[in-house]
Design an enzyme around this catalytic site. Structure first.
Site, PDB file in Angstrom:
ATOM      1  N   LEU A   1       0.918  -1.157   0.075  1.00 54.98           N
ATOM      2  CA  LEU A   1       0.074   0.172  -0.009  1.00 54.98           C
ATOM      3  C   LEU A   1       0.726   1.301  -0.253  1.00 54.98           C
ATOM      4  O   LEU A   1       0.298   2.580  -0.069  1.00 54.98           O
ATOM      5  CB  LEU A   1      -0.849  -0.055   1.203  1.00 54.98           C
ATOM      6  CG  LEU A   1      -1.850  -0.940   1.200  1.00 54.98           C
ATOM      7  CD1 LEU A   1      -2.976  -0.986   2.538  1.00 54.98           C
ATOM      8  CD2 LEU A   1      -3.062  -0.960  -0.156  1.00 54.98           C
ATOM      9  N   ARG A   2       1.992   1.353   0.225  1.00 54.46           N
ATOM     10  CA  ARG A   2       3.181   2.298  -0.063  1.00 54.46           C
ATOM     11  C   ARG A   2       3.074   3.460   1.084  1.00 54.46           C
ATOM     12  O   ARG A   2       3.981   4.245   0.946  1.00 54.46           O
ATOM     13  CB  ARG A   2       2.995   2.757  -1.246  1.00 54.46           C
ATOM     14  CG  ARG A   2       3.313   1.985  -2.439  1.00 54.46           C
ATOM     15  CD  ARG A   2       4.592   1.130  -2.374  1.00 54.46           C
ATOM     16  NE  ARG A   2       4.832   0.413  -3.595  1.00 54.46           N
ATOM     17  CZ  ARG A   2       5.791  -0.717  -3.849  1.00 54.46           C
ATOM     18  NH1 ARG A   2       6.193  -1.091  -2.494  1.00 54.46           N
ATOM     19  NH2 ARG A   2       6.021  -1.209  -4.888  1.00 54.46           N
TER      20      ARG A   2
ATOM     21  N   HIS B   1       4.802 -15.441  -3.182  1.00 54.37           N
ATOM     22  CA  HIS B   1       4.882 -15.363  -4.526  1.00 54.37           C
ATOM     23  C   HIS B   1       6.044 -16.516  -5.024  1.00 54.37           C
ATOM     24  O   HIS B   1       7.066 -16.238  -5.542  1.00 54.37           O
ATOM     25  CB  HIS B   1       5.503 -13.940  -4.778  1.00 54.37           C
ATOM     26  CG  HIS B   1       6.304 -13.390  -3.978  1.00 54.37           C
ATOM     27  ND1 HIS B   1       7.916 -13.796  -3.642  1.00 54.37           N
ATOM     28  CD2 HIS B   1       6.521 -12.261  -3.499  1.00 54.37           C
ATOM     29  CE1 HIS B   1       8.341 -13.175  -2.910  1.00 54.37           C
ATOM     30  NE2 HIS B   1       7.890 -11.796  -2.744  1.00 54.37           N
TER      31      HIS B   1
ATOM     32  N   ASP C   1       0.661  -9.481  -4.936  1.00 52.03           N
ATOM     33  CA  ASP C   1       2.000  -8.765  -4.940  1.00 52.03           C
ATOM     34  C   ASP C   1       1.798  -7.214  -5.546  1.00 52.03           C
ATOM     35  O   ASP C   1       2.612  -6.928  -6.265  1.00 52.03           O
ATOM     36  CB  ASP C   1       3.006  -9.690  -5.524  1.00 52.03           C
ATOM     37  CG  ASP C   1       4.431  -9.032  -4.799  1.00 52.03           C
ATOM     38  OD1 ASP C   1       4.485  -8.100  -3.898  1.00 52.03           O
ATOM     39  OD2 ASP C   1       5.526  -9.599  -5.293  1.00 52.03           O
TER      40      ASP C   1
HETATM   41 ZN   LIG Z   1       8.462 -10.552  -1.924  1.00 51.08          ZN
END
Ligand SMILES: [Zn+2]
Length: 435
Positions: free
Chosen positions: A73-74, A242, A315
């Site tokens: 979400l930064r 991931h 991701d």
């Molecule tokens: Zn990662």
């Protein structure tokens, strides 16, 4: 407030797949009634007396609210890429009722003040539930363990140094032991930096032809094997983020057969694209781990189908234009994914890789189980619901995304199927085409 969702194909993985009506009162599901296929929808006008809103879900899929357990979400620190508000809005538009927010912000989410800040911003935004993921190590530097109990008390659901691997084996073992004691899940970004050796894309013919340094599969799978060994040793659950390689899938498959508490996720780009995409999309196909070979993509698909990979997570990694329009080796890693995940997932169903139920499981009840959340369409449960139109055909337009960033290789792709309504705790946070 009483809302009825009528006539949709209600899919609660493992429990229900039938035409059914759902009744919501305030924030809870109070009734789920199967209907005979021939029965027609009660005209909305007849029922207006009893309901504040009737949603006709004919020919739509109604499923438990989707959960994306891997989102950046930064905020704090990089709000020019995404804010908690814009990220949660993108989640709602993408059909997600909840997201896990990764800790590689600035400052990093390595203490309860940052966790609490993220949660307060999420409540203000009021689009999706946010479950903050705290850091494993202070500053994600891989040296000193964070105070997990305080992170948990502040509202963290899991811990991860995502973006950076925990290279120190002892520290990872301590993280697993401590997290288990505190009731936190460890999410591992598996990457061996020594084997990674400065690569910028998948090692293989494409990298060689493009003259770019390659990242071997072993840089991921060696760490997957380590984390499985540490999970077995500590008897603590570990979730592998991931997954991108065939070797990782195989290691996780074998670990599960042995009864080790490992779970795993992959992202839509790993089951959709290969490293060939780098030729076409350039830096919009640059991520870490990198897009792999066709053989790896096939293994990811098999791993999803046979249950080795439990979860599809995006991701979602927003970056500004100036961070992507540079030479490949200098470009930031990652693509956004919240607003294309459902359509890419439905492609897997169309191609016969997954059943619709399995897809929904991997995007809702699967992550809920791993995170220990109460989810699903059941009486008395929270009214977190996603409605999907599986038939609508459209072209992806990144300029219309709710995300602040547009770094998406799927821009312009023709897709079939998209979320048309997202409900969180009985509140409609996104809808399209119902009135
Ligand atoms: Zn990662």
């Amino acid at each position: 407030m009483r809302i009825a969702i009528q006539g949709g194909r209600v899919i609660e993985p493992g429990h229900l797949d039938a035409l059914a009506d759902i009744l919501i009162e305030d924030d809870k599901i109070v009734n789920v009634t199967r209907r005979a296929e021939t029965e027609s929808i009660t005209p909305a006008t007849d029922r207006r007396m009893q309901h504040d809103r009737i949603i006709d879900a004919t020919a739509k899929i109604v499923c438990p609210g989707l959960i994306d357990m891997h989102v950046h979400l930064r905020e704090p620190g990089h709000d020019y890429k995404e804010t908690i508000e814009s990220g949660c809005r993108a989640a709602a538009w993408g059909g997600f009722t909840a997201v896990c927010a990764m800790p590689n912000t600035n400052p990093a989410n390595d203490n309860e003040q940052v966790t609490e800040y993220i949660l307060s911003k999420a409540v203000q935004a009021n689009f999706a539930r946010v479950y903050p993921v705290g850091a494993i190590s202070k500053g994600l530097e891989g040296r000193q363990l964070c105070e997990f109990e305080k992170l948990k008390a502040g509202g963290a659901i899991a811990v991860s140094d995502d973006g950076c691997p925990v290279m120190d084996d002892r520290l990872m073992q301590m993280a697993l032991e401590t997290a288990k004691r505190c009731g936190l899940l460890v999410i591992s970004h598996c990457e061996n930096l020594k084997l990674q050796a400065g690569g910028v894309m998948n090692a293989g013919p494409v990298a060689e032809q493009m003259g770019l340094p390659g990242i071997p599969n072993s840089s991921e799978s060696a760490m997957v094997v380590r984390d499985i060994a540490l999970s077995e040793r500590t008897d603590a659950p570990v979730h592998i983020a991931h997954v991108s390689t065939a070797e990782s899938v195989q290691a996780i498959r074998e670990a599960k057969l042995k009864g080790i508490a490992v779970t795993a996720e992959t992202a839509p780009h790993y089951f959709t694209l290969t490293d060939e995409a780098v030729r076409e999309y350039g830096t919009y196909a640059k991520m870490n781990p990198p897009l792999r070979s066709a053989k790896d993509r096939a293994a990811i698909r098999t791993g999803l189908a046979d249950g080795t990979i439990d979860v599809i997570a995006t991701d979602h990694a927003p970056h500004a234009v100036h961070e992507k329009t540079v030479e490949f080796d200098k470009a930031a890693n990652g693509i956004i994914g919240l607003e294309t995940a459902v359509a890419l997932g439905l492609k897997l169903v169309e191609e016969g890789v997954l059943s619709l139920t399995d897809l929904i499981e991997k995007m809702s009840t699967g992550p809920a189980r791993i995170l220990g959340l109460e989810k699903g369409i059941r009486m008395g449960g929270p009214a977190d619901i996603t409605i999907i139109d599986p038939d609508v055909i459209y072209k992806v337009d990144a300029n219309k995304f709710q995300s602040l960033s547009q770094n998406c290789p799927f821009d312009g792709w023709r897709m079939k199927g998209k979320p048309v309504l997202t409900m969180v705790e009985g509140q409609i946070v996104y809808e399209s085409g119902f009135e």
